[in-house]
Design an enzyme around this catalytic site. Structure first.
Site, PDB file in Angstrom:
ATOM      1  N   ASP A  25       0.862  -1.174   0.000  1.00  0.00           N
ATOM      2  CA  ASP A  25       0.000   0.000   0.000  1.00  0.00           C
ATOM      3  C   ASP A  25       0.908   1.237   0.000  1.00  0.00           C
ATOM      4  O   ASP A  25       2.130   1.139   0.159  1.00  0.00           O
ATOM      5  CB  ASP A  25      -0.972  -0.023   1.191  1.00  0.00           C
TER       6      ASP A  25
HETATM    7  C1  NOJ Z   1      -4.140   3.873   0.070  1.00  0.00           C
HETATM    8  C2  NOJ Z   1      -5.330   2.982   0.329  1.00  0.00           C
HETATM    9  O1  NOJ Z   1      -5.185   2.330   1.566  1.00  0.00           O
HETATM   10  C3  NOJ Z   1      -5.553   1.931  -0.754  1.00  0.00           C
HETATM   11  O2  NOJ Z   1      -6.765   1.305  -0.521  1.00  0.00           O
HETATM   12  C4  NOJ Z   1      -5.506   2.558  -2.115  1.00  0.00           C
HETATM   13  O3  NOJ Z   1      -5.728   1.576  -3.104  1.00  0.00           O
HETATM   14  C5  NOJ Z   1      -4.156   3.236  -2.319  1.00  0.00           C
HETATM   15  N1  NOJ Z   1      -3.974   4.262  -1.310  1.00  0.00           N
HETATM   16  C6  NOJ Z   1      -4.005   3.849  -3.704  1.00  0.00           C
HETATM   17  O4  NOJ Z   1      -4.819   4.925  -3.873  1.00  0.00           O
END
Ligand code: NOJ
Length: 765
Positions: A284
């Site tokens: 993430d």
């Molecule tokens: C952080 C989030 O936790 C995740 O769900 C998301 O896909 C990513 N950012 C990318 O935007």
């Protein structure tokens, strides 16, 4: 005899097709492996590291610099750029690189791309797999048409603590329902194959257990027993992977002390070895860097080392893989084999997305670029309206207040009655508020000139300045919520005046979308005070009061439901939400949604979910007493149970019959009920089947959803519904993590929600 032969032929044809499928899959894997190995053999170390870097493209990003980096082979993919004219120059740059390895372009296409469908909870409330497949397929078609190759979805984190803001994104509290939806989402995103021009690759997230953060506070730690993980929290990820999800996004939280991003057990032992996953794994946003703050890495170098060794292929918003891997490889702390394995999985995903065959498979040719990517004509409004109305849940309807008549005067009030941004909910991809049909607009269109609609805002979302500032800080592009500067009393007076001149009042209240978002955890589940003041004033007018709720988590609305004559839960229902809500309010559509998550009475009851464990001193409804498990100063049990939702018609369920009182291992039995539409309108309902293991080697939940059927019955129509129960439905992971069904007695329950059920029992021999 003839019948048997035909059956035999069908079985043999089916197994031949299965064989053909398996051999086609094996051939694909073989070709892919040969292709990837050959390419890998030609790559320099820097080019390999470049493939592991996933970069976010923001408005502030110097495009020229990005293209140089791509052409030098230092970036593997990007996310957040989302149209062909934006992405083509980047793919052109990749085609100028030494080995011409294509880029992929990813985005958070979660519940729609341009056409926005209901948020996860809204989709799940439909319990309608066809509707959910429509969301996945339409999202894929729109995203792919705009040059996207991959989505960071579905999110299948089980959420049992509604304080967590991301509860809105998931499919609720239940393992079985979430697993089913996760599977359908993956299949519909990826279509025939993720290589198709109108398919996108699904990256299931957040692996793992992100929904169980302590206290419902986002990014907090997770501590969980292995049986609970295996029985309740892990199956939805597994279902998505078994459905063919091309990738996995790794959770930001730690699990029993070890961050998912450095968790070798999670990523290698469980995901790859036990489950056989061989797709791509993606961290993430910034999660590798965060290993330092988790307190498991001294510095960036150690963080990068831990992550790659744990099996994190791609680093989202990377700096550390790019900076640290060269040194780590040189010193031998990271082996060539470890690097190659990660690169193989990235190249494999690109292969599966069809990008080596045609890097422009979704970008298309410049001459086919559309003049206006944001044109209304590109939306799928009919599909959005249909899905949205299936996800609305009727919670109360006293004296048949609903459906409303299209006549007289209707007062429409509330801070969410005319809120285009909020209609879309959080993670609304490339949806534009200007396309949203608000409740005001939906009602206006529905009544035309047949009824008079009087609108007054009535209150702001919140009267709390700090909360207002926080919510607006969350949106970078536009103010998320705009306050009416007039004093609260003036706003209420205006609404009361509107109510007094009307036959009925519709108040649209709840949360702004930012209140149920990433990092928006709450300590209460209440509707903000200014809105409650509005409800109180409206109630005092004595006019029939309909509450239309917009929110991304269960709210504790015990007081509100007493004020209202009818309550409709609409979540955040998307681009066509206003039309869908009008369809239900006026009875052009008979509501059929059922809650995918329990509504607690108060925040103090959390965690509250229907399939809780059995205990030694359970609270017995109607029999309060000392020394039972209860809260003594409030009614116990949920405000609305899991699976609950009303209709404009009534259904009855006959006593349950079982085809046998015993079940042999490996065999199955049938549970049947007759469901009748006893009301005056045609309608749909969801018939739910729950199972309870009466005495097992460890305590088991009071009940668990194991099957359901959504059926349409005409007024007066009845139908026999049959559910097959096999040994697999009775299996669970015991304290030794052995997955098996244990002989003994089982209760079967069938009903229209998790509480009002018919019960029978049988014995597993
Ligand atoms: C952080 C989030 O936790 C995740 O769900 C998301 O896909 C990513 N950012 C990318 O935007």
């Amino acid at each position: 005899m003839k019948k048997l032969c035909l059956l035999g032929l069908l079985v043999s044809l089916a197994s031949q097709t299965a064989l053909a499928d398996t051999s086609a899959a094996a051939a694909h894997l073989k070709e892919k492996k040969a292709f990837v190995d050959h390419l890998l053999g030609q790559m320099t170390q820097d080019e390999k590291i470049g493939q592991l870097r996933l970069i976010s493209i923001g408005p502030e990003m110097p495009r020229e610099k990005i293209r140089e980096e791509i052409a030098a082979g230092r970036i593997g993919g990007t996310f957040n750029s989302r149209t062909a004219p934006e992405n083509r120059p980047m793919q052109d740059a990749a085609m100028r690189s030494r080995l011409k390895i294509p880029m992929f372009f990813a985005y958070d296409t979660i519940h729609g791309n341009r056409t926005i469908f209901p948020i996860g909870l809204g989709m799940a409330s439909s319990w309608d797999m066809k509707a959910i497949a429509t969301v996945g397929r339409t999202s894929a078609v729109e995203a792919a048409a705009d040059s996207l190759d991959m989505t960071f979805a579905p999110m299948v984190d089980i959420a049992r603590d509604p304080r967590w803001g991301r509860t809105s994104e998931g499919f609720g509290e239940d393992t079985y329902l979430t697993s089913k939806i996760g599977k359908v989402m993956v299949e519909s995103f990826q279509g025939k194959s993720p290589a198709e021009h109108d398919s996108i690759m699904a990256i299931v997230k957040h692996f793992a257990l992100y929904g169980a953060v302590e206290g419902g506070r986002d990014y907090n730690t997770v501590d969980m027993s292995l049986p609970k993980m295996y029985n309740d929290y892990l199956p939805p990820y597994r279902a998505a992977i078994d459905a063919g999800a091309g990738g996995v996004m790794v959770a930001l939280n730690s699990i029993n002390g070890v961050p998912a991003t450095s968790n070798t057990w999670l990523m290698n032992d469980l995901l790859r070895k036990e489950w056989g996953f061989n797709g791509v794994t993606i961290s993430d946003h910034g999660a590798i860097q965060e290993l330092i703050r988790h307190g498991v890495a001294r510095d960036g170098r150690e963080a990068a080392k831990l992550a790659i060794k744990a099996g994190i292929d791609m680093s989202m918003n990377d700096t550390l893989y790019g900076e640290e891997l060269p040194g780590l490889l040189k010193s031998g702390e990271v082996s060539q084999a470890e690097l190659d394995q990660a690169v193989r999985e990235v190249l494999g995903a690109k292969y599966d997305m069809g990008l080596f065959k045609d890097p422009y498979v979704r970008i298309g040719k410049p001459e086919n670029d559309v003049p206006d990517y944001y044109a209304d004509a590109r939306l799928h409004r009919d599909a959005a309206r249909d899905v949205a109305r299936r996800g609305l849940v009727l919670l109360e309807n006293r004296q048949q207040t609903l459906p409303l008549k299209k006549s007289g005067t209707i007062a429409l009030v509330g801070p969410l009655a005319d809120a285009p941004i909020d209609m879309m909910g959080s993670w609304a991809a490339d949806g534009k508020p200007v396309h949203s049909v608000t409740v005001r607009e939906g009602l206006r269109r529905a009544v035309g000139d047949k009824a008079k609609l009087v609108y007054a805002k009535g209150s702001n979302i919140t009267g709390n300045q700090a909360m207002f500032d926080y919510l607006n800080f969350l949106n970078f592009d536009a103010p998320e919520i705009v306050n009416d500067p007039r004093p609260a009393a003036v706003l209420i007076d205006e609404a009361v005046k509107a109510a007094r001149q009307s036959d009925v009042v519709v108040a649209v209240v709840g949360e702004s979308r930012g209140m149920s978002h990433e990092s928006s955890s709450r300590t209460t589940l209440e509707i903000p005070e200014v809105q409650r003041d509005l409800i109180k004033a409206l109630k005092a007018t004595g006019k029939p009061l309909v509450l239309v709720l917009m929110n991304g988590r269960p709210l504790s609305i015990g007081w509100e439901r007493e004020q209202a004559d009818a309550v409709l839960e609409t979540w955040f229902s998307g681009t066509e939400g206003g039309n869908a809500i009008a369809d239900v309010l006026f009875g052009d559509y008979n509501p059929s949604g059922k809650l995918p998550i329990t509504f607690p009475r108060s925040v103090g009851q959390i965690p509250m979910y229907y399939n809780h464990m059995r205990i030694g001193r359970p609270f017995t409804p109607g029999k309060p007493g000392n020394y039972t498990s209860q809260y003594f100063e409030e009614a116990n049990g949920p405000l609305y149970p899991f699976g609950y939702g009303l209709s404009y018609t009534e259904f009855s369920v006959s006593p349950l019959t079982l085809s046998s009182k015993t079940l042999k291992q490996g065999a199955s039995l049938e549970a049947s009920v007759t469901v009748k539409n006893t009301g005056k309108r045609d309608g749909e309902t969801v018939v739910q089947l729950y199972v309870q293991d009466v005495a097992a080697s460890m305590s088991r939940p009071v009940k668990e959803l194991k099957n359901f059927q959504k059926i349409m019955l005409k007024a007066g129509e009845e139908r026999v519904l049959t559910f097959r129960i096999g040994e697999d439905d009775l299996k669970f992971y015991n304290s030794q993590l052995k997955f098996a069904a244990e002989p003994g007695e089982f209760n079967v329950q069938v009903g229209l929600d998790s509480e009002s059920v018919q019960q029978q029992s049988f014995e597993l021999l």
